[in-house]
Design a protein around this motif. Structure first.
Motif, mmCIF file in Angstrom:
data_model
loop_
_atom_site.group_PDB
_atom_site.id
_atom_site.type_symbol
_atom_site.label_atom_id
_atom_site.label_comp_id
_atom_site.label_asym_id
_atom_site.label_seq_id
_atom_site.Cartn_x
_atom_site.Cartn_y
_atom_site.Cartn_z
ATOM 1 N N LEU A 283 48.192 47.944 96.245
ATOM 2 C CA LEU A 283 46.896 47.144 96.338
ATOM 3 C C LEU A 283 45.863 48.094 95.368
ATOM 4 O O LEU A 283 45.610 49.208 95.565
ATOM 5 N N LEU A 284 45.567 47.477 94.305
ATOM 6 C CA LEU A 284 44.710 47.919 93.272
ATOM 7 C C LEU A 284 43.323 47.330 93.550
ATOM 8 O O LEU A 284 43.188 45.971 93.622
ATOM 9 N N THR A 285 42.056 48.004 93.379
ATOM 10 C CA THR A 285 40.712 47.729 93.535
ATOM 11 C C THR A 285 40.104 47.908 92.293
ATOM 12 O O THR A 285 40.360 49.064 91.639
ATOM 13 N N ILE B 242 49.939 44.269 93.768
ATOM 14 C CA ILE B 242 50.936 44.397 92.978
ATOM 15 C C ILE B 242 52.240 43.916 93.062
ATOM 16 O O ILE B 242 52.797 44.432 94.093
ATOM 17 N N ALA B 243 52.722 42.999 92.365
ATOM 18 C CA ALA B 243 54.125 42.391 92.751
ATOM 19 C C ALA B 243 55.295 43.061 91.918
ATOM 20 O O ALA B 243 55.012 43.861 91.178
ATOM 21 N N ALA B 244 56.338 42.468 92.324
ATOM 22 C CA ALA B 244 57.507 43.192 91.605
ATOM 23 C C ALA B 244 57.499 43.166 90.115
ATOM 24 O O ALA B 244 57.001 42.408 89.516
ATOM 25 N N GLY B 245 57.890 44.322 89.516
ATOM 26 C CA GLY B 245 57.692 44.472 88.076
ATOM 27 C C GLY B 245 56.329 44.777 87.389
ATOM 28 O O GLY B 245 55.946 44.862 86.360
ATOM 29 N N GLY B 246 55.364 44.998 88.564
ATOM 30 C CA GLY B 246 54.140 45.323 88.060
ATOM 31 C C GLY B 246 53.178 44.082 87.847
ATOM 32 O O GLY B 246 51.872 44.201 87.400
ATOM 33 N N GLN B 247 53.669 42.733 88.158
ATOM 34 C CA GLN B 247 53.113 41.540 87.910
ATOM 35 C C GLN B 247 51.808 41.438 88.830
ATOM 36 O O GLN B 247 51.946 41.893 90.048
ATOM 37 N N ALA C 24 54.056 49.025 85.796
ATOM 38 C CA ALA C 24 55.181 49.521 86.636
ATOM 39 C C ALA C 24 56.040 50.464 86.035
ATOM 40 O O ALA C 24 56.653 50.114 84.905
ATOM 41 N N ILE C 25 56.402 51.786 86.592
ATOM 42 C CA ILE C 25 57.370 52.347 85.951
ATOM 43 C C ILE C 25 58.711 51.552 85.851
ATOM 44 O O ILE C 25 59.215 51.321 86.842
ATOM 45 N N PRO D 75 59.498 46.250 81.818
ATOM 46 C CA PRO D 75 59.703 46.341 80.270
ATOM 47 C C PRO D 75 58.263 46.331 79.527
ATOM 48 O O PRO D 75 58.326 46.789 78.528
ATOM 49 N N LEU D 76 57.373 45.637 80.167
ATOM 50 C CA LEU D 76 55.982 45.535 79.706
ATOM 51 C C LEU D 76 54.600 45.697 80.760
ATOM 52 O O LEU D 76 55.030 45.447 81.542
ATOM 53 N N PRO D 77 53.868 46.118 80.346
ATOM 54 C CA PRO D 77 52.474 46.101 81.168
ATOM 55 C C PRO D 77 52.078 44.708 81.263
ATOM 56 O O PRO D 77 52.363 43.696 80.938
ATOM 57 N N SER D 78 51.078 44.563 82.443
ATOM 58 C CA SER D 78 50.498 43.281 82.766
ATOM 59 C C SER D 78 49.174 43.153 82.752
ATOM 60 O O SER D 78 48.421 44.338 83.367
ATOM 61 N N THR D 79 48.504 42.452 82.291
ATOM 62 C CA THR D 79 46.994 42.310 82.270
ATOM 63 C C THR D 79 46.304 41.741 83.446
ATOM 64 O O THR D 79 46.558 40.585 83.467
#
Length: 579
Positions: A331-333, A357-362, A299-300, A303-307
């Motif tokens: 929503l990502l597929t 995709i939740a807050a912060g890209g989680q 998420a722009i 602090p960090l990306p999420s796997t």
């Protein structure tokens, strides 16, 4: 399953061309020889020379994944196979062609209907590049100029353009999202342009020593953000983003094994920007102890990306991913499966998944969309059962067509909705070879060779897949050995398609098919050498050309066996499909 009856039409009947109603409105191209063509406009049955002495140049639509190759609701590339020249089809059925005429390089919009409009022109010394980017609604486009000529930004509806003096552009990097155009130059500067206002922002990328920006980029659907892959070393990359204001943010700041978008790959794209530009999803490969690939989301501003495919959610034997797409901003597929070493198999043990995709890209809630395993919620510990050879979106972008080889058995063609949990429906099964998919309007035509035990001698099965999700596919039957089906066109209302059934040179039948009933009829009771293209005019008449020694004559039909000769000089004619 029955054979197609029109293949047994009497071979000795003479087909008379009558002096009745000719095509009222159509576009025709005449091959003048030596690579030169002319365009003719037929209005009220009278043909007028519109463009003479033209040399056609191919035009390649960039930034569109291979799986969207059947699209009707968004721009799609049309390759030279079965067409006059590689070009772009817009959502309204009109086409963008590139050609040279006299001292000019020109971009033309052919259609809708029998119309020709110039979108842009430039001196042939700085011609238009073969690369074009078009917004998803077909409203705006951008085309680089060669020889340092800059970038042409085009309002397709208004038929206006402006050439911006941007030096040393990288043509393959051009993209358009919404009303915003993007392009890189060879100094790693990102240029973002608001097309209506022509306000341009130049943003140098903050690269390290010896780091270079790669040409294949990804853009948000609204044009608000561009994602760029950079190469730090031959084996490591970073992913940077630039927004419309020129602000740079890293999606993957630490050098690693990240893929390019790879729009040409059967499992692409491997990078996707959310429609609103709020996040970026990408594929990352980890080498040890056994190479595996993951879907990662940044998420722009986070602090960090999420796997998203970590062992927390997916068992570690599922080591491959692909077809990363946003069906909505949050929503990502994507596909998750296992890497295959079998020739022709893209990925095996597959299911399709959706993730909020939740807050912060989680990662938020997960859903197994195809559910061929018994796992319907995370953690997903069992592999799916799809062995994927090919995948495509239907023309409306609402359903996925899967070409699969189920656990080594006979091949199948499956259909499932996009972003919705539903078991795939079998459209064709017991196939000896993967089906070929073609599009006519919003109808998909699938041809395949069935299992030899069921239909011996290498026969071909033909199936129509209508655009409405609740409509059942229509079987046209079995084509005998040695016969091929090609050259498709669709009437504007989608109720009828035209095609050519071929047994070899000068042994081709023109056929019309009702897409609801599957009823087929021959346009003529004897074989001809048909033109390389078919088209429908605005009145719903079929327009084509029949070969005669050294040339062809143009003919139109209002229905089966109702041919009327169009009054034109004899020549090598090609109808232009603009529906």
């Amino acid at each position: 399953m029955s054979s197609l009856s029109f293949l047994r039409a009497p071979a000795l009947l003479v087909f008379g061309l009558t002096a009745g109603l000719a095509a009222q409105n159509a576009l025709l191209l005449r091959d003048e020889g030596a690579g030169v063509s002319s365009l003719h406009l037929v209005e009220d049955g009278v043909a007028t020379l519109a463009i003479d002495g033209a040399r056609l140049d191919p035009l390649a639509l960039v930034g569109v994944p291979r799986m969207a190759r059947l699209a009707s609701q968004s721009p799609r590339p049309v390759d030279a196979a079965g067409a006059i020249v590689a070009h772009v089809r817009l959502p309204d059925g009109s086409r963008i062609w590139r050609l040279r005429q006299g001292g000019s390089s020109r971009l033309l919009r052919l259609g809708p209907g029998a119309t020709i409009a110039e979108l842009a022109s430039t001196p042939v010394a700085t011609p238009f590049s073969e690369h074009i980017a078009v917004s998803s609604d077909g409203r705006f486009a951008a085309v680089p100029l060669e020889a340092g000529g800059g970038l042409a930004v085009i309002d397709v509806e208004a038929q206006t353009h402006t050439v911006l003096a941007i030096a040393n552009v990288v043509p393959a990097s051009v993209r358009v999202g919404g009303s915003h155009a993007w392009i890189l130059d060879d100094a790693a500067v990102v240029h973002g342009i608001d097309i209506p206002t022509l306000v341009s922002t130049a943003t140098p990328l903050p690269l390290t020593a010896n780091e270079v920006a790669l040409a294949e980029v990804a853009v948000a659907a609204d044009g608000s953000r561009l994602a760029i892959v950079t190469e730090v070393t031959p084996t490591t990359r970073r992913i940077l983003t630039v927004d419309a204001s020129g602000a740079v943010a890293a999606a993957a700041a630490t050098p690693g094994a990240y893929d390019l978008p790879r729009y040409d790959h059967g499992l692409g794209p491997f990078i996707a920007v959310a429609p609103d530009g709020a996040s970026v999803a990408f594929r990352q490969t980890t080498a040890a102890p056994v190479p595996f690939r993951d879907v990662v989301v940044r998420a722009i501003g986070a602090p960090l990306p999420s796997t998203y495919t970590s062992d927390t959610f997916f068992t570690d034997t599922l080591n491959d991913v692909g077809v990363i797409s946003f069906v909505a901003p949050g929503l990502l597929t994507f596909l998750v499966g296992e890497r295959s070493t079998e020739v022709g198999v893209l990925i095996e043990s597959v299911d399709a998944y959706g993730a909020q995709i939740a807050a912060g890209g989680q990662p938020g809630a997960f859903q197994n969309l195809t559910s061929t395993s018994t796992d319907t919620a995370a953690p997903f510990l069992l592999p799916g059962e799809l062995e994927v050879l090919d995948i495509a979106l239907d023309p409306r972008g609402q359903r996925l067509l899967w070409v699969v080889d189920p656990q080594g058995a006979d091949g199948e063609l499956l259909l499932s909705p996009v972003g919705v949990a539903a078991a795939p429906v079998v459209i064709m099964d017991t196939l000896e070879s993967p089906p070929e998919l073609f599009v006519a309007g919003e109808t998909v035509i699938a041809t395949a060779r069935p299992d030899d035990h069921l239909f011996p001698n290498f026969s071909t099965v033909v199936e129509l897949i209508p655009p409405i999700a609740v409509a059942a596919p229509v079987s046209l039957g079995v084509i005998p050995p040695g016969i091929s089906v090609d050259r498709f066109a669709a009437r504007a209302d989608g109720g009828q398609i035209a095609l050519v059934v071929s047994a070899g040179p000068s042994a081709e039948l023109g056929v019309i098919v009702d897409t609801t009933s599957g009823q087929a009829a021959a346009l003529a009771p004897v074989p001809f050498a048909w033109a390389p293209t078919l088209a429908y005019d605005a009145a719903g008449e079929i327009v084509t050309a029949l070969g005669i020694p050294g040339a062809s004559i143009v003919v139109s039909w209002t229905g089966a066996s109702a041919g009327a000769k169009v009054s034109l000089p004899v020549g090598n004619w090609h109808p232009v499909d603009v529906h």
